[in-house]
Design a protein around this motif. Sequence first.
Motif, PDB file in Angstrom:
ATOM      1  N   TYR A  10      -4.512  35.301 -21.718  1.00 13.85           N
ATOM      2  CA  TYR A  10      -5.227  35.050 -22.742  1.00 13.85           C
ATOM      3  C   TYR A  10      -4.432  34.382 -23.709  1.00 13.85           C
ATOM      4  O   TYR A  10      -3.540  34.965 -24.282  1.00 13.85           O
ATOM      5  CB  TYR A  10      -5.866  36.363 -22.950  1.00 13.85           C
ATOM      6  CG  TYR A  10      -6.641  36.133 -24.613  1.00 13.85           C
ATOM      7  CD1 TYR A  10      -7.953  35.724 -24.439  1.00 13.85           C
ATOM      8  CD2 TYR A  10      -6.246  36.841 -25.716  1.00 13.85           C
ATOM      9  CE1 TYR A  10      -8.736  35.546 -25.600  1.00 13.85           C
ATOM     10  CE2 TYR A  10      -7.046  36.640 -26.637  1.00 13.85           C
ATOM     11  CZ  TYR A  10      -8.127  35.985 -26.736  1.00 13.85           C
ATOM     12  OH  TYR A  10      -9.151  35.843 -27.736  1.00 13.85           O
ATOM     13  N   CYS A  11      -4.606  33.013 -24.272  1.00 14.07           N
ATOM     14  CA  CYS A  11      -3.790  32.438 -25.235  1.00 14.07           C
ATOM     15  C   CYS A  11      -4.203  32.409 -26.663  1.00 14.07           C
ATOM     16  O   CYS A  11      -5.477  33.201 -26.745  1.00 14.07           O
ATOM     17  CB  CYS A  11      -3.915  30.788 -24.980  1.00 14.07           C
ATOM     18  SG  CYS A  11      -3.625  30.196 -23.189  1.00 14.07           S
ATOM     19  N   GLU A  30       8.191  32.295 -19.457  1.00 10.26           N
ATOM     20  CA  GLU A  30       8.297  30.715 -19.551  1.00 10.26           C
ATOM     21  C   GLU A  30       7.114  30.337 -20.322  1.00 10.26           C
ATOM     22  O   GLU A  30       7.260  29.247 -21.168  1.00 10.26           O
ATOM     23  CB  GLU A  30       8.331  30.344 -17.987  1.00 10.26           C
ATOM     24  CG  GLU A  30       9.503  30.641 -17.207  1.00 10.26           C
ATOM     25  CD  GLU A  30       9.374  30.305 -15.881  1.00 10.26           C
ATOM     26  OE1 GLU A  30      10.528  30.102 -15.184  1.00 10.26           O
ATOM     27  OE2 GLU A  30       8.260  29.881 -15.470  1.00 10.26           O
ATOM     28  N   HIS A  31       5.848  30.728 -20.004  1.00  9.75           N
ATOM     29  CA  HIS A  31       4.910  30.227 -20.771  1.00  9.75           C
ATOM     30  C   HIS A  31       4.943  30.388 -22.482  1.00  9.75           C
ATOM     31  O   HIS A  31       4.919  29.584 -23.166  1.00  9.75           O
ATOM     32  CB  HIS A  31       3.837  31.227 -20.533  1.00  9.75           C
ATOM     33  CG  HIS A  31       2.841  30.568 -19.208  1.00  9.75           C
ATOM     34  ND1 HIS A  31       2.547  29.141 -19.036  1.00  9.75           N
ATOM     35  CD2 HIS A  31       2.804  31.221 -18.053  1.00  9.75           C
ATOM     36  CE1 HIS A  31       1.830  29.221 -17.704  1.00  9.75           C
ATOM     37  NE2 HIS A  31       2.117  30.432 -17.352  1.00  9.75           N
ATOM     38  N   ASN A  32       5.540  31.745 -22.857  1.00 12.59           N
ATOM     39  CA  ASN A  32       5.745  31.994 -24.360  1.00 12.59           C
ATOM     40  C   ASN A  32       7.018  31.235 -24.834  1.00 12.59           C
ATOM     41  O   ASN A  32       6.962  31.198 -26.120  1.00 12.59           O
ATOM     42  CB  ASN A  32       5.836  33.547 -24.375  1.00 12.59           C
ATOM     43  CG  ASN A  32       4.190  33.981 -24.505  1.00 12.59           C
ATOM     44  OD1 ASN A  32       3.416  33.685 -24.845  1.00 12.59           O
ATOM     45  ND2 ASN A  32       4.306  35.179 -23.789  1.00 12.59           N
ATOM     46  N   PRO A  42       1.806  23.728 -26.306  1.00  9.59           N
ATOM     47  CA  PRO A  42       1.619  23.775 -27.810  1.00  9.59           C
ATOM     48  C   PRO A  42       1.562  25.137 -28.315  1.00  9.59           C
ATOM     49  O   PRO A  42       1.181  26.072 -28.030  1.00  9.59           O
ATOM     50  CB  PRO A  42       0.025  23.021 -27.783  1.00  9.59           C
ATOM     51  CG  PRO A  42      -0.368  22.656 -26.445  1.00  9.59           C
ATOM     52  CD  PRO A  42       0.657  23.398 -25.442  1.00  9.59           C
ATOM     53  N   ALA A  43       2.232  25.124 -29.817  1.00  3.38           N
ATOM     54  CA  ALA A  43       2.345  26.329 -30.363  1.00  3.38           C
ATOM     55  C   ALA A  43       1.100  27.009 -30.607  1.00  3.38           C
ATOM     56  O   ALA A  43       1.023  28.203 -30.791  1.00  3.38           O
ATOM     57  CB  ALA A  43       2.952  26.165 -31.611  1.00  3.38           C
ATOM     58  N   ARG A  44      -0.152  26.506 -30.605  1.00  2.00           N
ATOM     59  CA  ARG A  44      -1.259  26.933 -31.058  1.00  2.00           C
ATOM     60  C   ARG A  44      -1.807  27.839 -30.133  1.00  2.00           C
ATOM     61  O   ARG A  44      -2.758  28.670 -30.086  1.00  2.00           O
ATOM     62  CB  ARG A  44      -2.314  25.715 -31.369  1.00  2.00           C
ATOM     63  CG  ARG A  44      -2.968  24.963 -30.300  1.00  2.00           C
ATOM     64  CD  ARG A  44      -3.979  23.809 -30.432  1.00  2.00           C
ATOM     65  NE  ARG A  44      -4.358  23.232 -29.433  1.00  2.00           N
ATOM     66  CZ  ARG A  44      -3.744  22.212 -28.919  1.00  2.00           C
ATOM     67  NH1 ARG A  44      -2.500  22.010 -29.405  1.00  2.00           N
ATOM     68  NH2 ARG A  44      -4.200  21.398 -27.785  1.00  2.00           N
ATOM     69  N   ARG A  45      -1.127  27.800 -28.672  1.00  2.00           N
ATOM     70  CA  ARG A  45      -1.702  28.692 -27.666  1.00  2.00           C
ATOM     71  C   ARG A  45      -0.602  29.721 -27.157  1.00  2.00           C
ATOM     72  O   ARG A  45      -0.698  30.543 -26.292  1.00  2.00           O
ATOM     73  CB  ARG A  45      -1.913  27.622 -26.242  1.00  2.00           C
ATOM     74  CG  ARG A  45      -2.770  26.485 -26.506  1.00  2.00           C
ATOM     75  CD  ARG A  45      -3.480  26.236 -25.150  1.00  2.00           C
ATOM     76  NE  ARG A  45      -4.699  25.451 -25.400  1.00  2.00           N
ATOM     77  CZ  ARG A  45      -4.684  24.206 -25.131  1.00  2.00           C
ATOM     78  NH1 ARG A  45      -3.503  23.358 -24.671  1.00  2.00           N
ATOM     79  NH2 ARG A  45      -5.896  23.399 -25.397  1.00  2.00           N
ATOM     80  N   ARG A  46       0.484  29.517 -27.920  1.00  2.00           N
ATOM     81  CA  ARG A  46       1.284  30.825 -27.704  1.00  2.00           C
ATOM     82  C   ARG A  46       1.336  31.794 -29.102  1.00  2.00           C
ATOM     83  O   ARG A  46       1.235  31.330 -30.159  1.00  2.00           O
ATOM     84  CB  ARG A  46       2.556  30.170 -27.462  1.00  2.00           C
ATOM     85  CG  ARG A  46       2.702  29.462 -26.049  1.00  2.00           C
ATOM     86  CD  ARG A  46       4.105  28.688 -26.035  1.00  2.00           C
ATOM     87  NE  ARG A  46       4.291  27.871 -26.655  1.00  2.00           N
ATOM     88  CZ  ARG A  46       5.300  27.294 -27.711  1.00  2.00           C
ATOM     89  NH1 ARG A  46       6.385  28.125 -27.782  1.00  2.00           N
ATOM     90  NH2 ARG A  46       5.514  26.196 -28.105  1.00  2.00           N
TER      91      ARG A  46
END
Length: 112
Positions: A10-11, A30-32, A42-46
């Motif tokens: 969940y982003c 890794e994703h974060n 993109p920072a908007r998803r983390r």
Amino acid sequence: MKKSYFYVLYCKDGTLYGGYTTDIKRRLKEHNDGIGAKYTRPARRRPARMLYAEAHASRSLATKAEAAFKKMTRPVKERYLKDNGVKFPLHKQHACIVKEMESNQDADSEKL
């Protein structure tokens, strides 16, 4: 034998991301850290939060489950997650649900 996982994130922007890995803790990091999939860079998803994971006996089964999930519409994805114990609303904190899939569940992967 190493397990293969299909997982759902969940982003931060409210979107859902499905992926495959052999190590769910490493993959979430890794994703974060912005080095995961192109989608989560993109920072908007983390930060992203791991909502759900299925442990499969083979990479083939896990990637089939991932592919089936990615083809679903958002309402169908939400119903699938809810049917598998994910609590709604998604923005509330809760632990990731990890479901052990039986090795003979080829048919279940296709039900996604």
